[in-house]
Design a protein around this motif. Structure first.
Motif, PDB file in Angstrom:
ATOM      1  N   TRP A 524       0.807  -1.124  -0.023  1.00 43.11           N
ATOM      2  CA  TRP A 524      -0.053   0.182   0.080  1.00 43.11           C
ATOM      3  C   TRP A 524       0.909   1.149   0.075  1.00 43.11           C
ATOM      4  N   VAL A 525       0.554   2.130  -0.973  1.00 42.00           N
ATOM      5  CA  VAL A 525       1.417   3.282  -0.957  1.00 42.00           C
ATOM      6  C   VAL A 525       1.590   4.452  -0.122  1.00 42.00           C
ATOM      7  N   ASN A 526       2.863   4.488   0.707  1.00 35.80           N
ATOM      8  CA  ASN A 526       2.910   5.692   1.539  1.00 35.80           C
ATOM      9  C   ASN A 526       2.501   7.116   0.932  1.00 35.80           C
ATOM     10  N   PRO A 527       1.806   7.975   1.384  1.00 34.10           N
ATOM     11  CA  PRO A 527       1.521   9.158   0.688  1.00 34.10           C
ATOM     12  C   PRO A 527       2.753   9.926   0.322  1.00 34.10           C
ATOM     13  N   ALA A 528       3.619   9.995   1.354  1.00 37.47           N
ATOM     14  CA  ALA A 528       4.851  10.726   1.241  1.00 37.47           C
ATOM     15  C   ALA A 528       5.940  10.334   0.151  1.00 37.47           C
ATOM     16  N   GLU A 529       5.758   8.916  -0.344  1.00 35.90           N
ATOM     17  CA  GLU A 529       6.603   8.240  -1.092  1.00 35.90           C
ATOM     18  C   GLU A 529       5.774   8.223  -2.700  1.00 35.90           C
ATOM     19  N   ALA A 530       4.636   8.620  -2.665  1.00 36.47           N
ATOM     20  CA  ALA A 530       3.654   8.191  -3.998  1.00 36.47           C
ATOM     21  C   ALA A 530       4.198   8.958  -5.181  1.00 36.47           C
ATOM     22  N   ASP A 531       4.198   8.384  -6.090  1.00 31.45           N
ATOM     23  CA  ASP A 531       4.962   8.755  -7.529  1.00 31.45           C
ATOM     24  C   ASP A 531       4.012   9.818  -8.087  1.00 31.45           C
ATOM     25  N   ILE A 532       4.075  11.363  -7.710  1.00 32.79           N
ATOM     26  CA  ILE A 532       2.984  12.140  -8.226  1.00 32.79           C
ATOM     27  C   ILE A 532       3.678  13.028  -9.193  1.00 32.79           C
ATOM     28  N   HIS A 533       4.942  12.762  -9.620  1.00 30.56           N
ATOM     29  CA  HIS A 533       5.789  13.568 -10.465  1.00 30.56           C
ATOM     30  C   HIS A 533       6.136  13.065 -11.871  1.00 30.56           C
ATOM     31  N   THR A 534       6.320  11.508 -11.962  1.00 27.32           N
ATOM     32  CA  THR A 534       6.982  11.054 -13.318  1.00 27.32           C
ATOM     33  C   THR A 534       6.026  11.334 -14.392  1.00 27.32           C
ATOM     34  N   GLY A 535       6.385  12.032 -15.594  1.00 29.00           N
ATOM     35  CA  GLY A 535       5.803  12.545 -16.602  1.00 29.00           C
ATOM     36  C   GLY A 535       5.314  13.761 -16.459  1.00 29.00           C
ATOM     37  N   LYS A 536       5.411  14.387 -15.382  1.00 30.97           N
ATOM     38  CA  LYS A 536       4.962  15.837 -15.192  1.00 30.97           C
ATOM     39  C   LYS A 536       5.800  16.813 -15.806  1.00 30.97           C
ATOM     40  N   ALA A 537       7.101  16.618 -15.917  1.00 34.47           N
ATOM     41  CA  ALA A 537       8.251  17.584 -16.269  1.00 34.47           C
ATOM     42  C   ALA A 537       7.776  17.830 -17.757  1.00 34.47           C
ATOM     43  N   ALA A 538       7.651  16.744 -18.551  1.00 27.05           N
ATOM     44  CA  ALA A 538       7.520  16.897 -20.028  1.00 27.05           C
ATOM     45  C   ALA A 538       6.116  17.763 -20.126  1.00 27.05           C
ATOM     46  N   LEU A 539       5.094  17.245 -19.567  1.00 20.92           N
ATOM     47  CA  LEU A 539       3.841  17.759 -19.501  1.00 20.92           C
ATOM     48  C   LEU A 539       3.848  19.536 -19.313  1.00 20.92           C
ATOM     49  N   ASP A 540       4.748  19.755 -18.362  1.00 18.74           N
ATOM     50  CA  ASP A 540       4.882  21.311 -17.800  1.00 18.74           C
ATOM     51  C   ASP A 540       5.801  22.031 -19.140  1.00 18.74           C
TER      52      ASP A 540
END
Length: 563
Positions: A524-540
């Protein structure tokens, strides 16, 4: 956090090799390759496999939000709820369910605007909650979309038989024609799919608006055969019909049965997020589309259900006869019954044509959605790697071909024996949509915690959904109640077939979840370690490449507001 990658490997968002260079890759190689490299962490893999294309324009996304995936349910399915529960129960049921759906869509819209990924929902579940949930919701949804594709093609082929002459042609010919059509709309380029859905949705929107205007005219006494109706049929035979039991208990059960029917009618509303990964300027268009869902719910379902309730009594003999006999096409539509009662010629054939268009549109949408769920699973490392391959036009063709091949099961509906098996296949998808919506709410609650744990201020988000996390909890509890009690009628009296139909989807979902959990031991994913960034840099980085559109006159201003 360590995230399952495209080939079952792991990588961390903190050490992602292309996140820092995303802007340069987008500039040098284009948005497609830039996004792919940022997702896969490997420029060579991105170039070898390709990636989906952002070919869905703003008007495509907006009209998909307004009319996409609306099939025969709105025109035909609502009639069964109407005759079972009465007009007030249908109105209340569709309104309450619509509120829960809109709350869920607000949650999904916030996640999809932050990371507009292809397929989206399985990826959100795997990143923020548990890889096993991503696996379960992805494959459950893919199967549901594939079988619903068959159901809509079958419905379209039956609708055609409403017209004289068509009923003498083997239904397999119509199935073939529609199947080939939807494959062609999906296999070449996503922009072709977008244009088709834009046209289909336009027809549905114009029709619904026309029917509502017609309902007002008939209700106020403008029809040839009937005088002013008002709310006559709410008094006789009544506003709420008892179901199974008598008295207030029976009226409540009738009302509750409409919640189940309404939930199925709203199925596919989450498709806006599935298409987010192929939308132009997603940070602008996805929030706009999510807000449009409110108008879809209000005009199509709430006002539509009210209009039906004032035009036709729930005990209308023609409507009941059409439902019991399984009449083809528009014959079982309460809209058409209202037109017949009012004495308006020609319109029934027009409505049947719209129902045919809606069924074809829905089949088209479910082929697209199913193929993107499969693509998302491949990106999660939960489906074979070859499914990542895209054409030069950005179509994941293996995903489209495999999903479309399930459409061949539609031919089972041509024979009586095989049709029984086909109906059983359809029953397996009964509550798949509800599980998807619950999974979205759970994913959002974890996403909400992850933003807080990782220091991301929600006030800085492009789209911030209101009243969170309470709206997500409301939707989660509401949909969970429907899942648990959706088959209440199977107990009064006990009917094993109805029980299996209503509840077989529950063990299927948890079997998928527990199977992957045991196989991969996913935590179960720990919110502090959840991957909320992969793919975002290119989208930005891609956000800087979308041109700003400014209306030059009042007509363009109106059009830009609409689409």
């Amino acid at each position: 956090m360590e995230k399952e990658g495209y080939a079952g490997d792991t990588y961390t968002s903190e050490t992602h090799p292309y996140s820092e260079d995303a802007a340069k890759i987008v500039e040098d190689k284009g948005i497609r390759i830039g996004e792919a490299a940022d997702m896969y962490g490997d420029l060579q893999t991105a170039e070898d496999y390709g990636y989906v294309s952002r070919g869905l324009k703003s008007r495509h996304i907006q009209f998909i939000a307004l009319g996409g995936t609306i099939g025969t349910g709105l025109f035909l399915g609502i009639g069964r709820a109407f005759t079972q529960a009465g007009p007030l129960s249908v109105l209340l049921g569709y309104t309450l369910t619509g509120i829960a759906v809109f709350a869920m869509m607000q949650s999904l819209g916030e996640m999809a605007t932050w990371l507009p990924l292809p397929g989206a929902i399985p990826q959100f579940c795997a990143r923020y909650v548990d890889g096993s949930m991503g696996f379960a919701v992805g494959w459950n949804n893919w199967y549901a979309c594939a079988i619903t594709l068959c159901a809509e093609i079958s419905a379209a082929s039956i609708v055609i038989q409403f017209w004289q002459g068509a009923d003498n042609i083997n239904v397999a010919a119509w199935i073939t024609l529609i199947l080939v059509l939807v494959i062609c709309l999906n296999i070449f380029a996503v922009s072709i799919y977008g244009e088709a859905e834009f046209c289909f949705a336009s027809i549905k929107i114009v029709t619904i608006v026309g029917l509502i205007i017609m309902a007002i005219v008939i209700d106020l006494g403008g029809a040839p055969k009937e005088g002013r109706l008002g709310f006559t049929y709410w008094k006789n035979p009544g506003a709420m019909k008892t179901y199974i039991a008598s008295g207030s208990e029976g009226r409540f059960l009738g009302f509750f049965s409409t919640l189940v029917n309404a939930a199925f009618s709203y199925g596919g509303v989450e498709m806006v997020a599935v298409a987010a990964g192929e939308a132009e300027n997603p940070r602008k268009n996805i929030p706009k589309a999510v807000r449009r869902v409110f108008w879809r719910i209000l005009f199509f379902y709430v006002i539509g259900s009210l209009a039906i309730g004032v035009l036709v009594p729930y005990n209308d003999p023609q409507l009941l006869s059409a439902q019991s006999s399984g009449a083809a096409g528009a014959a079982a539509s309460p809209w058409v019954i209202a037109i017949y009662r009012a004495g308006i010629p020609v319109l029934p054939s027009i409505i049947n044509a719209v129902i045919l268009t809606s069924a074809s549109s829905s089949a088209n949408a479910f082929l697209y959605t199913g193929s993107r769920y499969m693509y998302a699973l491949a990106q999660n490392g939960q489906a074979p790697k070859f499914l990542l391959r895209c054409s030069k036009a950005g179509v994941p063709y293996w995903c489209v071909i495999i999903t479309a091949s399930i459409g061949l099961l539609t031919y089972m509906s041509c024979s009586t024996g095989a049709n029984t098996v086909f109906t059983w296949f359809q029953n397996l998808t009964t509550i798949a949509t509800l599980f998807t919506w619950c999974s979205i709410c759970i994913a959002y609650l974890q996403f909400y915690k992850a933003l807080k744990a990782q220091g991301v201020d929600r006030n800085t988000l492009v789209f911030k959904s209101p009243f969170q996390p309470y709206t997500a909890w409301f939707s989660l509890i509401f949909f969970s109640i429907i899942i648990v009690f959706n088959g209440f009628y199977a107990f009064c009296p006990w009917d094993v077939d109805n029980f299996i139909t209503s509840y077989v989807g529950i063990p299927i979902y948890f079997a998928l979840y527990l199977g992957w959990k045991l196989f991969k031991r996913t935590p179960w994913v720990n919110p502090a370690e959840a991957d909320i960034h992969t793919g975002k840099a290119a989208l930005d980085a891609a956000d800087l490449h979308w041109p700003e559109q400014h209306p030059r006159n009042v007509f363009e201003k109106v059009w830009f507001w609409i689409a």
